[in-house]
Design a protein around this motif. Structure first.
Motif, PDB file in Angstrom:
ATOM      1  N   ALA A   1      34.886  14.956  72.294  1.00  0.00           N
ATOM      2  CA  ALA A   1      35.203  13.525  72.188  1.00  0.00           C
ATOM      3  C   ALA A   1      35.851  13.215  70.847  1.00  0.00           C
ATOM      4  O   ALA A   1      36.817  12.439  70.775  1.00  0.00           O
ATOM      5  N   ALA A   2      35.339  13.805  69.770  1.00  0.00           N
ATOM      6  CA  ALA A   2      35.928  13.577  68.450  1.00  0.00           C
ATOM      7  C   ALA A   2      37.342  14.131  68.385  1.00  0.00           C
ATOM      8  O   ALA A   2      38.244  13.501  67.810  1.00  0.00           O
ATOM      9  N   ARG A   3      37.546  15.297  68.983  1.00  0.00           N
ATOM     10  CA  ARG A   3      38.892  15.887  68.970  1.00  0.00           C
ATOM     11  C   ARG A   3      39.871  15.026  69.757  1.00  0.00           C
ATOM     12  O   ARG A   3      41.043  14.883  69.377  1.00  0.00           O
ATOM     13  N   ARG A   4      39.404  14.438  70.858  1.00  0.00           N
ATOM     14  CA  ARG A   4      40.281  13.536  71.619  1.00  0.00           C
ATOM     15  C   ARG A   4      40.682  12.331  70.778  1.00  0.00           C
ATOM     16  O   ARG A   4      41.827  11.866  70.840  1.00  0.00           O
ATOM     17  N   ARG A   5      39.736  11.814  69.979  1.00  0.00           N
ATOM     18  CA  ARG A   5      40.049  10.673  69.107  1.00  0.00           C
ATOM     19  C   ARG A   5      41.050  11.073  68.024  1.00  0.00           C
ATOM     20  O   ARG A   5      41.938  10.279  67.670  1.00  0.00           O
ATOM     21  N   ILE A   6      40.949  12.294  67.527  1.00  0.00           N
ATOM     22  CA  ILE A   6      41.936  12.771  66.554  1.00  0.00           C
ATOM     23  C   ILE A   6      43.320  12.845  67.187  1.00  0.00           C
ATOM     24  O   ILE A   6      44.316  12.431  66.586  1.00  0.00           O
ATOM     25  N   VAL A   7      43.366  13.369  68.400  1.00  0.00           N
ATOM     26  CA  VAL A   7      44.652  13.462  69.115  1.00  0.00           C
ATOM     27  C   VAL A   7      45.279  12.086  69.274  1.00  0.00           C
ATOM     28  O   VAL A   7      46.473  11.894  69.001  1.00  0.00           O
TER      29      VAL A   7
END
Length: 227
Positions: free
Chosen positions: A66-72
């Motif tokens: 989920a955090a990586r999706r927010r970074i993307v």
């Protein structure tokens, strides 16, 4: 050159355009969204060429999905804002002699030009529009439709679209991902040394070139010499 059609497939970031300023700024903004410090400059430039989700996963393996999706998403928003604020010509300038080389290659009847990039279709379209390159590339392969480099799907699609045999095609890029993709697709790779990966990382390249004049020579006069 013989009368057979030949296909030259270009990477974009680090090969045709120098977009590192916006890539670095956008990635730092993406990490800021989740309250994390962005990796070092060298680490960020080291993932240029990969699809964005794969790149972020490599940069932040310890963060949740989920955090990586927010970074993307943060990266995309920041990159779009930077491009809109400056315009493509300033945001992602062509390298010196890139346009002249593309013009010269485009004028060779036996050569077709294409692109295989980790950019999205929208991002590539904006770049092509901003640099007035519409009509230069007969095949455009982007991250939306394929697995990330170095999977060979982009090159397989480019060959299928143009009908060119792998022995008559070449991938031009600045990263190890480009050279690995070329090898996986059974085509030759030319590594350019002005981009984001060190020359010694471009293992498997049939030839390394240090400027666009040398690239043009390799793709026209010396085609048979390095294959």
């Amino acid at each position: 050159m013989s009368g057979r059609l030949r296909l030259v497939i270009f990477d974009v970031d680090g090969t045709l355009v120098d977009s590192q300023h916006d890539i670095l700024a956008a990635m730092r903004a993406g990490f800021d969204v989740v309250g994390e410090e962005a990796p070092a400059r060298e680490a960020i430039l080291g993932i240029v060429g990969l699809s964005l989700d794969v790149a972020v996963a490599r940069l932040a393996p310890g963060l949740s999905e989920a955090a990586r999706r927010r970074i993307v998403e943060g990266y995309k928003d920041a990159y779009t804002a930077l491009r809109a604020g400056q315009g493509v010509a300033l945001s992602s300038p062509l390298y010196p002699q890139a346009r002249e080389t593309l013009d010269a290659l485009r004028g060779v009847p036996e050569l077709l030009l294409g692109v295989a990039t980790g950019k999205s279709a929208r991002g590539l379209a904006k770049l092509v529009e901003g640099h007035l390159l519409d009509g230069y590339f007969v095949t455009r392969q982007v991250a939306d439709h394929h697995p990330s480099k170095p999977h060979p799907a982009m090159l397989h699609a480019a060959l299928a679209e143009t009908g060119v045999d792998p022995r008559d095609a070449v991938m031009v890029g600045d990263t190890s991902y480009d050279m690995d993709m070329a090898r996986a697709a059974g085509i030759a790779g030319i590594g350019v040394t002005w981009g984001y990966h060190r020359a010694e990382a471009l293992t498997g390249a049939a030839r390394l070139v240090g400027d666009f004049d040398a690239l043009a020579t390799a793709l026209t006069q010396d085609w048979g010499a390095w294959r």
